[in-house]
Write a protein that holds these residues in place. Structure first.
Motif, PDB file in Angstrom:
ATOM      1  N   ARG A 118     -39.490   5.120 -38.520  1.00  0.00           N
ATOM      2  CA  ARG A 118     -39.724   6.519 -38.143  1.00  0.00           C
ATOM      3  C   ARG A 118     -38.598   7.027 -37.250  1.00  0.00           C
ATOM      4  N   ARG A 119     -38.197   6.206 -36.278  1.00  0.00           N
ATOM      5  CA  ARG A 119     -37.115   6.617 -35.376  1.00  0.00           C
ATOM      6  C   ARG A 119     -35.790   6.762 -36.117  1.00  0.00           C
ATOM      7  N   LEU A 120     -35.532   5.872 -37.075  1.00  0.00           N
ATOM      8  CA  LEU A 120     -34.308   5.952 -37.857  1.00  0.00           C
ATOM      9  C   LEU A 120     -34.280   7.222 -38.697  1.00  0.00           C
ATOM     10  N   LYS A 121     -35.395   7.538 -39.332  1.00  0.00           N
ATOM     11  CA  LYS A 121     -35.464   8.774 -40.129  1.00  0.00           C
ATOM     12  C   LYS A 121     -35.222  10.003 -39.275  1.00  0.00           C
ATOM     13  N   SER A 122     -35.818  10.014 -38.076  1.00  0.00           N
ATOM     14  CA  SER A 122     -35.619  11.180 -37.211  1.00  0.00           C
ATOM     15  C   SER A 122     -34.161  11.286 -36.773  1.00  0.00           C
TER      16      SER A 122
END
Length: 137
Positions: A118-122
């Motif tokens: 999730r953090r990578l996508k953001s």
């Protein structure tokens, strides 16, 4: 004349006490290559030569567990298990006091992976937006 079978139940308590004393005594009463349990006549091999960690005697594979050869060793094993559990529990409590987040993550690798995705996508979305703004300027 009394038969031997009639006398045997009366003497079994004395035999049991004698066996318990032999097990609990420190003097080795058996040859080194024989099971230390008085009723057992099994010979020990090199594979089965590990002594009991509580009484330091060598037993054959069927009698190697503390529960199988001595009440004293069984009690010592129980106490050792309890103390090990206590020390592990105290260690976990101390770790949770130092870093509560780390102890909550124990065993939750899937949740941690999902959070990282999730953090990578953001971050990718933020980078794309900033790259799009730079092109417009």
């Amino acid at each position: 004349m009394a038969s031997k079978k009639a006398k045997r139940p009366d003497s079994s308590d004395g035999d049991l006490d004698r066996i318990v004393q032999m097990i609990e005594s420190d003097a080795p009463a058996r040859p080194a290559n024989q099971c230390a349990l008085p009723q057992c006549k099994s010979k020990l091999s090199l594979i089965a030569s590990k002594p009991c960690e509580f009484c330091n005697r060598q037993f054959c594979p069927p009698h190697r567990l503390p529960e199988a050869h001595s009440e004293t060793c069984t009690k010592k094993l129980r106490e050792h298990s309890r103390s090990t559990f206590r020390s592990d529990a105290l260690r976990h409590i101390e770790l949770s006091k130092q870093d509560p987040i780390a102890t909550n993550r124990l065993g939750s690798a899937a949740k941690e992976k999902e959070e990282l995705r999730r953090r990578l996508k953001s971050k990718i979305q933020v980078a794309r937006k900033s790259a799009g703004r730079e092109r417009q300027e």
